[in-house]
Design a protein around this motif. Structure first.
Motif, PDB file in Angstrom:
ATOM      1  N   UNK B  15      34.165  46.988  35.243  1.00  0.00           N
ATOM      2  CA  UNK B  15      35.369  47.417  35.649  1.00  0.00           C
ATOM      3  C   UNK B  15      36.471  46.884  35.009  1.00  0.00           C
ATOM      4  N   UNK B  16      37.664  47.742  34.635  1.00  0.00           N
ATOM      5  CA  UNK B  16      38.613  47.264  33.844  1.00  0.00           C
ATOM      6  C   UNK B  16      39.498  46.443  34.659  1.00  0.00           C
ATOM      7  N   UNK B  17      39.531  45.146  34.667  1.00  0.00           N
ATOM      8  CA  UNK B  17      40.410  44.385  35.688  1.00  0.00           C
ATOM      9  C   UNK B  17      41.357  43.450  34.880  1.00  0.00           C
ATOM     10  N   UNK B  22      40.212  39.819  39.092  1.00  0.00           N
ATOM     11  CA  UNK B  22      38.814  39.184  38.703  1.00  0.00           C
ATOM     12  C   UNK B  22      38.704  37.879  39.303  1.00  0.00           C
ATOM     13  N   UNK B  23      40.007  37.325  39.759  1.00  0.00           N
ATOM     14  CA  UNK B  23      39.698  35.941  40.496  1.00  0.00           C
ATOM     15  C   UNK B  23      39.154  36.328  41.873  1.00  0.00           C
ATOM     16  N   UNK B 149      36.821  38.127  32.517  1.00  0.00           N
ATOM     17  CA  UNK B 149      35.471  37.702  32.944  1.00  0.00           C
ATOM     18  C   UNK B 149      35.260  36.418  33.095  1.00  0.00           C
ATOM     19  N   UNK B 150      35.938  35.576  32.305  1.00  0.00           N
ATOM     20  CA  UNK B 150      35.791  34.261  32.546  1.00  0.00           C
ATOM     21  C   UNK B 150      36.366  33.657  33.721  1.00  0.00           C
ATOM     22  N   UNK B 151      37.503  34.360  34.277  1.00  0.00           N
ATOM     23  CA  UNK B 151      38.210  33.965  35.443  1.00  0.00           C
ATOM     24  C   UNK B 151      37.083  34.097  36.582  1.00  0.00           C
ATOM     25  N   UNK B 152      36.424  35.306  36.482  1.00  0.00           N
ATOM     26  CA  UNK B 152      35.558  35.727  37.595  1.00  0.00           C
ATOM     27  C   UNK B 152      34.237  35.007  37.619  1.00  0.00           C
ATOM     28  N   UNK B 153      33.820  34.542  36.645  1.00  0.00           N
ATOM     29  CA  UNK B 153      32.589  33.635  36.320  1.00  0.00           C
ATOM     30  C   UNK B 153      32.936  32.304  36.880  1.00  0.00           C
ATOM     31  N   UNK B 175      50.196  33.010  32.192  1.00  0.00           N
ATOM     32  CA  UNK B 175      50.603  34.474  32.262  1.00  0.00           C
ATOM     33  C   UNK B 175      49.591  35.259  31.547  1.00  0.00           C
ATOM     34  N   UNK B 176      49.304  34.852  30.169  1.00  0.00           N
ATOM     35  CA  UNK B 176      48.523  35.917  29.205  1.00  0.00           C
ATOM     36  C   UNK B 176      47.027  35.867  29.616  1.00  0.00           C
ATOM     37  N   UNK B 177      46.669  35.269  30.779  1.00  0.00           N
ATOM     38  CA  UNK B 177      45.398  35.397  31.164  1.00  0.00           C
ATOM     39  C   UNK B 177      45.140  35.976  32.439  1.00  0.00           C
ATOM     40  N   UNK B 178      46.242  35.361  33.530  1.00  0.00           N
ATOM     41  CA  UNK B 178      46.376  36.162  34.615  1.00  0.00           C
ATOM     42  C   UNK B 178      46.816  37.602  34.711  1.00  0.00           C
TER      43      UNK B 178
END
Lengths: 200, 624
Positions: B15-17, B22-23, B149-153, B175-178
């Motif tokens: 998915x383009x998330x 992703x969280x 991806x890392x947030x999800x994992x 902000x740049x990751x969220x």
């Protein structure tokens, strides 16, 4: 490690984030890696909105100065503001219909003439595709389809890395069904405009 | 992507998330049973997503009254054995901090992840504090993802770590990751069949930090963290990218992305240590990393947190290696980083020019485009009437304590309606202070959601301590700034169910306030009269200025779609009174004033302001 970098800018409420998602998802469906950055928060309030997309095998979505391959500017003044982002070989797709800052009357700096902006953009890039996207959106049936006019204009640019068909699929997946017909029409208007400018 | 796909996507699907989406997927894969928040940029979309799918996912989600309550709700769930998730913006952690500190002592039973979304460069906040410090103050593990991806994992990993060591786990995004989107390959949802109801087994020694118990708890906490530091040293999440370099970069979060892109694009002989479990600081791993290096570069946002840790490790082991970072001026000490800043910093540290690209500049001056109130925003009307009321009473040097929300934009001209601001709810508390410290008149502003969040205790304080000020509660029936989440005053909750609507007026009366009036700011004459009355009142006067946010699609709004407002040119004398509203829909070009039909929301405020009655109503077609 080559990526195709797209910088999208404009004003809050113009549908910039939705457009960027359509592009990003189309890139993913085309088998490309894609990263994107967006700034929320004050965007509803008529401030500047920008997103950055990199298509290719990179980690950061933030475009280094001088490396955007495409500038997709939903508003002429915001195109000018984005100039440091673009490479000399960039293509610029720009809506020529201005949205004046609310305080422009008190501003010590006037809003430049549109022709001045377009000439400046031409001198800083490889090619400029300038058209009144607001008019095309109205022709298509709704002012809010302006973002799809811009998207169509971008997809028609030579060197744009995504196939038109995949982008149309992505539109179907991301836009409300009831407005899809108008949005498709708007997309085609933009697509034709860029093609026509290229031929001329 | 349809938002429901966060729940319905099957294992290995891509998915383009958004990082925040992703969280949610990560929490679902971990089988979260309860989630809570108070909305705040850049974390808000986590709650927006959860509120849309919580019911289908079979978990409980709420928008809590504030971050402290949110953390407490999640803490109790974790104490009852559920996996719980609470998330907030960085400054929300300050509100939650009191309970958070004790929670580190009591620990948890079910896994608990606390996500703090920091805002370097202050895109939408009052500061850019670095919440990695909270992991250190409380002594809990810190995870730092670099992409969606890392947030999800890491959500899943965080729950497992939390449960294993019975400690809450803090995750810090920026902000740049969220607000980054990327390709996320999702995992399976087997975990989502986890418990949705827990059971609390009383254990006062464990859960009641009276002094005798707390001294034991602190000991246990330190022991836990010693064990977790072994994990931080060994986990593949803390990864060395060995490129046979003599220089090594230690980095985390968003900065890691910029560093790796720069290293790969310029083919630099630089080793990179990516810290994902960044606290407890992996001393052993850092020692191994520096073994064959001549110098180090630490690249992190915002404070020199890891840099000081690295220096401490080197100092402790008597190793003399140069460390470049913020402390020696190689990198800026404030604001977020960018690829360009990284290239400049690495150029200094490596003593070679990595930034040779030509950058175009334009000589044409570009006017700014500051954000402002939306066309039709009721705050504009309230501020306009307050200013007229003050003028009419001939008062000067009025103080306007303000608060956190869209209405803080009133700080700008022509409103100039925000003079002092500290934090959520501070309008009321600081009004108390100005009321005692000066003889100036005070008219302060707070939003409905902010009032529920932190405005009530200071209002009790105001009445009890016999203050004199006017508090205007701007009740626009939503939490607008963060995207329109419900609050306790709205008859809907986080699950999307009907909920009791808490009456602001009942609360105000309950605090002992004697002067309370409700105005509709779109009716300007009456509003101004009532405001004048409130200013004259000797005591705490509360006005509820109630009109829904123009972004809420309502039946009222639809009715307005059948007409439009136009300037009648024959009547207009160019007095520019309407321009004093600073409405984005009204502009003046070449000496004539016009109303932009695309922007105008027909609030009719300009019509009431015009002394010439030169703004008329016209029935018109939509969208033209």
């Amino acid at each position: 490690m080559e990526s195709y970098n797209i910088y999208i800018s404009g004003v809050g409420g113009q549908g910039i984030i939705k457009t960027s998602i359509v592009i990003g998802e189309a890139a993913m469906k085309s088998g490309l890696n894609v990263v994107m950055s967006e700034i929320h928060g004050m965007s509803q309030r008529g401030g500047v909105v920008s997103t950055e997309l990199k298509l290719g095998d990179v980690k950061s979505p933030i475009i280094e100065e001088g490396t955007a391959d495409m500038l997709l500017a939903f508003e002429p003044l915001e195109a000018l503001r984005a100039v440091p982002k673009i490479s000399e070989d960039a293509s610029i797709v720009v809506n020529t219909y201005p949205t004046y800052p609310f305080n422009i009357k008190e501003s010590s700096v006037p809003y430049p003439d549109i022709s001045v902006i377009v000439d400046e953009l031409k001198s800083k890039s490889a090619q400029v595709f300038a058209f009144d996207a607001e008019k095309f959106a109205k022709d298509a049936g709704h002012i809010l389809s302006l973002n799809m006019v811009m998207l169509g204009g971008a997809v028609a640019v030579p060197g744009f890395p995504l196939d038109k068909k995949v982008v149309l699929e992505s539109m179907k997946n991301n836009l409300p069904e009831k407005s899809l017909e108008i949005n498709m029409k708007a997309f085609e208007e933009g697509f034709r405009s860029s093609k026509k400018i290229q031929v001329d | 992507m349809n938002i429901k796909e966060v729940l319905t996507a099957e294992e290995n699907e891509k998915l383009f998330m958004l990082g925040n989406e992703a969280a949610v997927r990560g929490a679902l894969e971990a089988g979260v049973g309860l989630a809570s928040t108070y909305p705040g940029t850049p974390s808000s979309e986590i709650g927006d997503t959860l509120s849309k799918i919580a019911k289908d996912a079979g978990l409980y989600f709420e928008f809590s009254a504030n971050e402290k309550v949110a953390l407490e709700v999640a803490a109790a769930a974790a104490a009852s054995g559920l996996r719980s998730f609470t998330f907030m913006k960085h400054v929300g952690m300050n509100v939650a901090a009191d309970s958070f500190m004790s929670l580190a002592y009591t620990g948890v039973k079910g896994g608990m992840v606390i996500l703090s979304a920091d805002d370097p460069s202050i895109f939408s906040s009052q500061n850019e504090q670095d919440n990695r410090h909270y992991a250190r103050i409380a002594n809990v593990p810190m995870l730092e993802p670099s992409n969606p991806q890392e947030i999800k994992d890491l959500m899943k990993y965080g729950f497992e770590l939390s449960e294993k060591f019975e400690t809450p786990v803090l995750m810090r995004t920026t902000t740049r990751v969220s607000h980054m989107r990327g390709v996320v390959e999702v995992g399976n949802l087997d975990g989502s069949r986890g418990e949705k109801k827990g059971f609390f087994r009383r254990d006062p020694k464990r859960f009641v930090p009276v002094p005798a118990a707390a001294v034991e708890m602190h000991k246990t906490l330190v022991e836990k963290m010693e064990k977790i530091s072994e994990i931080a040293n060994k986990s593949p999440l803390n990864r060395i990218f060995d490129r046979n370099g003599k220089v090594g970069v230690v980095t985390s979060g968003s900065a890691f992305n910029y560093v790796m892109d720069a290293v790969e694009e310029n083919d630099l002989d630089v080793n990179v240590l990516k810290l994902t479990i960044s606290y407890p600081f992996p001393e052993g791993l850092v020692l191994k990393f520096v073994e064959n290096l001549e110098s180090l570069v630490v690249v992190e946002e915002v404070d020199p947190v890891m840099e000081k840790e690295v220096l401490a490790v080197l100092g402790k082991h008597g190793l003399k290696k140069q460390v470049h970072g913020k402390l020696d001026g190689t990198f800026p000490t404030i604001y977020e980083y960018s690829p360009d800043i990284i290239l400049e910093g690495l150029s200094k540290a490596l003593n070679k020019n990595l930034k040779q690209r030509k950058v175009s500049k334009t000589e044409i001056p570009i006017p700014a485009r500051p954000p402002t109130f939306c066309p039709g925003c009721p705050h504009r009307a309230t501020y306009y009437s307050v200013k007229r009321a003050i003028e009419n009473l001939g008062l000067e040097d009025i103080v306007h304590p303000s608060d956190i929300g869209c209405y803080t934009l009133g700080v700008a001209a022509p409103y100039n309606a925000a003079d002092y601001l500290l934090s959520m709810g501070s309008s009321v508390g600081t009004s108390c202070g100005f009321s005692k410290a000066t003889d100036q008149r005070i008219v302060s502003f707070i939003g409905d959601s902010t009032f529920f969040h932190a405005g009530i205790p200071p209002l009790l304080n105001a009445v009890h301590n016999k203050n004199r000020f006017v508090l205007v509660i701007l009740d626009n029936r939503t939490t607008a700034m963060t995207g329109g989440q419900p609050n306790p005053g709205i008859p809907v909750d986080g699950m999307g169910d009907k909920a009791p609507e808490i009456s602001i007026e009942d609360i105000v009366r309950g605090t002992g306030v004697k002067f309370l009036k409700i105005i509709d700011p779109l009716f300007m004459k009456k509003s101004q009269e009532t405001i004048e009355e409130a200013i004259k009142y000797d005591g705490v006067a509360v006005l509820i200025s109630r009109s829904p946010c123009m972004l809420i699609k309502s039946k009222e709004q639809k009715k307005r779609d059948v007409y439009s407002l136009k300037v009648i040119e024959e009547k207009c004398k160019n007095c520019e009174k309407c321009l004093e509203l600073a409405c984005p829909a009204i502009s003046s070009h070449n000496g004539s004033i016009s109303i932009d039909q695309m922007l105008c929301r027909k609030c009719n405020v300009c019509l009431q302001v015009c002394p010439e009655r030169a703004i008329g109503v016209k029935t018109a077609l939509r969208n033209q």
